[in-house]
Design an enzyme around this catalytic site. Sequence first.
Site, PDB file in Angstrom:
ATOM      1  N   ARG A 149       0.850  -1.197   0.000  1.00  0.00           N
ATOM      2  CA  ARG A 149       0.000   0.000   0.000  1.00  0.00           C
ATOM      3  C   ARG A 149       0.877   1.235   0.000  1.00  0.00           C
ATOM      4  O   ARG A 149       2.101   1.159   0.091  1.00  0.00           O
ATOM      5  CB  ARG A 149      -0.902   0.001   1.229  1.00  0.00           C
ATOM      6  CG  ARG A 149      -0.130  -0.097   2.537  1.00  0.00           C
ATOM      7  CD  ARG A 149      -1.032  -0.126   3.745  1.00  0.00           C
ATOM      8  NE  ARG A 149      -0.304  -0.513   4.944  1.00  0.00           N
ATOM      9  CZ  ARG A 149      -0.802  -0.445   6.164  1.00  0.00           C
ATOM     10  NH1 ARG A 149      -2.032   0.006   6.354  1.00  0.00           N
ATOM     11  NH2 ARG A 149      -0.089  -0.829   7.203  1.00  0.00           N
TER      12      ARG A 149
ATOM     13  N   ASP B  18       5.798  -7.919   1.910  1.00  0.00           N
ATOM     14  CA  ASP B  18       5.040  -7.228   2.964  1.00  0.00           C
ATOM     15  C   ASP B  18       4.565  -8.246   3.991  1.00  0.00           C
ATOM     16  O   ASP B  18       4.444  -9.434   3.680  1.00  0.00           O
ATOM     17  CB  ASP B  18       3.825  -6.499   2.362  1.00  0.00           C
ATOM     18  CG  ASP B  18       3.430  -5.258   3.152  1.00  0.00           C
ATOM     19  OD1 ASP B  18       2.984  -5.410   4.307  1.00  0.00           O
ATOM     20  OD2 ASP B  18       3.566  -4.142   2.620  1.00  0.00           O
TER      21      ASP B  18
ATOM     22  N   ASP C 178       8.789 -10.073   6.653  1.00  0.00           N
ATOM     23  CA  ASP C 178       8.971  -9.253   7.840  1.00  0.00           C
ATOM     24  C   ASP C 178      10.411  -8.767   7.783  1.00  0.00           C
ATOM     25  O   ASP C 178      11.348  -9.538   7.999  1.00  0.00           O
ATOM     26  CB  ASP C 178       8.726 -10.085   9.107  1.00  0.00           C
ATOM     27  CG  ASP C 178       8.967  -9.295  10.390  1.00  0.00           C
ATOM     28  OD1 ASP C 178       9.566  -8.198  10.334  1.00  0.00           O
ATOM     29  OD2 ASP C 178       8.578  -9.783  11.465  1.00  0.00           O
ATOM     30  N   VAL C 179      10.610  -7.483   7.491  1.00  0.00           N
ATOM     31  CA  VAL C 179      11.958  -6.987   7.211  1.00  0.00           C
ATOM     32  C   VAL C 179      12.880  -7.036   8.418  1.00  0.00           C
ATOM     33  O   VAL C 179      14.100  -6.906   8.271  1.00  0.00           O
ATOM     34  CB  VAL C 179      11.912  -5.553   6.645  1.00  0.00           C
ATOM     35  CG1 VAL C 179      11.184  -5.509   5.313  1.00  0.00           C
ATOM     36  CG2 VAL C 179      11.316  -4.556   7.642  1.00  0.00           C
TER      37      VAL C 179
ATOM     38  N   ASN D 259      11.613   0.043   1.225  1.00  0.00           N
ATOM     39  CA  ASN D 259      10.621   1.066   1.507  1.00  0.00           C
ATOM     40  C   ASN D 259       9.908   0.854   2.844  1.00  0.00           C
ATOM     41  O   ASN D 259       9.409   1.822   3.428  1.00  0.00           O
ATOM     42  CB  ASN D 259       9.582   1.086   0.375  1.00  0.00           C
ATOM     43  CG  ASN D 259       8.337   1.847   0.745  1.00  0.00           C
ATOM     44  OD1 ASN D 259       8.329   3.075   0.811  1.00  0.00           O
ATOM     45  ND2 ASN D 259       7.243   1.121   1.008  1.00  0.00           N
TER      46      ASN D 259
ATOM     47  N   TYR E  79      11.873   9.044  14.770  1.00  0.00           N
ATOM     48  CA  TYR E  79      11.755   8.755  13.341  1.00  0.00           C
ATOM     49  C   TYR E  79      12.878   9.432  12.561  1.00  0.00           C
ATOM     50  O   TYR E  79      13.506   8.816  11.684  1.00  0.00           O
ATOM     51  CB  TYR E  79      10.396   9.244  12.852  1.00  0.00           C
ATOM     52  CG  TYR E  79      10.116   8.972  11.397  1.00  0.00           C
ATOM     53  CD1 TYR E  79       9.913   7.679  10.935  1.00  0.00           C
ATOM     54  CD2 TYR E  79      10.030  10.027  10.484  1.00  0.00           C
ATOM     55  CE1 TYR E  79       9.638   7.434   9.592  1.00  0.00           C
ATOM     56  CE2 TYR E  79       9.754   9.791   9.152  1.00  0.00           C
ATOM     57  CZ  TYR E  79       9.568   8.499   8.706  1.00  0.00           C
ATOM     58  OH  TYR E  79       9.296   8.267   7.377  1.00  0.00           O
TER      59      TYR E  79
ATOM     60  N   VAL F  31       3.669  12.968   2.056  1.00  0.00           N
ATOM     61  CA  VAL F  31       2.701  12.555   1.042  1.00  0.00           C
ATOM     62  C   VAL F  31       1.432  12.148   1.782  1.00  0.00           C
ATOM     63  O   VAL F  31       1.500  11.451   2.801  1.00  0.00           O
ATOM     64  CB  VAL F  31       3.256  11.368   0.223  1.00  0.00           C
ATOM     65  CG1 VAL F  31       2.247  10.923  -0.834  1.00  0.00           C
ATOM     66  CG2 VAL F  31       4.584  11.743  -0.431  1.00  0.00           C
TER      67      VAL F  31
ATOM     68  N   THR G 271      -0.555   9.855   2.156  1.00  0.00           N
ATOM     69  CA  THR G 271      -0.933   8.452   2.277  1.00  0.00           C
ATOM     70  C   THR G 271      -1.504   8.227   3.670  1.00  0.00           C
ATOM     71  O   THR G 271      -1.565   9.153   4.499  1.00  0.00           O
ATOM     72  CB  THR G 271       0.289   7.556   2.087  1.00  0.00           C
ATOM     73  OG1 THR G 271       1.264   7.915   3.092  1.00  0.00           O
ATOM     74  CG2 THR G 271       0.917   7.742   0.705  1.00  0.00           C
TER      75      THR G 271
END
Length: 267
Positions: A18, A39, A65-66, A92, A161, A196, A198
């Site tokens: 997404r 994802d 799962d990164v 990403n 962050y 953005v 989103t």
Amino acid sequence: MGVFDLTGRKALVTGGARGLGAGMAAALAEAGAAVAIGDIREDLGKPTVEELKSKGAAAEFVSLDVTQEASWEAAIEQTVSALGGLDIVVNNAGIELSSLVIDVDPEDVRRMMDVNVVGTILGIKHAFRAMRPGGAAGNGGSVINIASVAATIAFPAIAGYSGSKSAVDRITRVAAVESGKLGYGVRVNCVYPGLVPTEMGMKLAQDIVDIGLAADVPGAVQLVVEQTPLARLGEVGDMADVVVFLASDASRFVTGAGIPVDGGMGT
């Protein structure tokens, strides 16, 4: 073939179910690449894959799962097997948890570091192992890490962050040097997206309201717009087009770079 043509290339986009990730996957596919969506959200990722396929793209969903090494190993193996190789990895996947420094929850910071920092460095690690000479794909390629304008500005309530995305910038540059010096044939760059609208972007706007830094969401958005010389929020396509550039031969002599796509906010 034009320098932006990705026909024959194979890409893996993390967090691709997404938002920005889905837009990046769509842009890579439109340029001709076969795309794997990596994802944890299978419920969202599979419909995204089906949408890509409906437009004629070769696409695959890969559970990823990164933060987990074993998950990366399985995802890379599945991607190479399903697509027939691997030339592009877009790191990403990321999360943003807002807080004033005075109220910060250490568990929130640890979670952001795990996803945003560990997830990215594992992505580079396994991209290198697959793409370098003798790897499962073995033809070199391009790794594109998604940092944030938060790595270049001081904006309230995003200290953790910002720290995590600043780390993505530094990791990118070290990895680019290692790849070049060791002959991996993999370029490594990063992008600094601006805000953005989103789901994730609008959550940040709501967080700014909840913390008391703006009266409402439009007011929070206006705080960003006022700091942006181009006087608007970013669009998914603004970010996706730069990812295509970094994946393509148009950027063949670009590595270790960070490209701001923020309307000038970080200037």
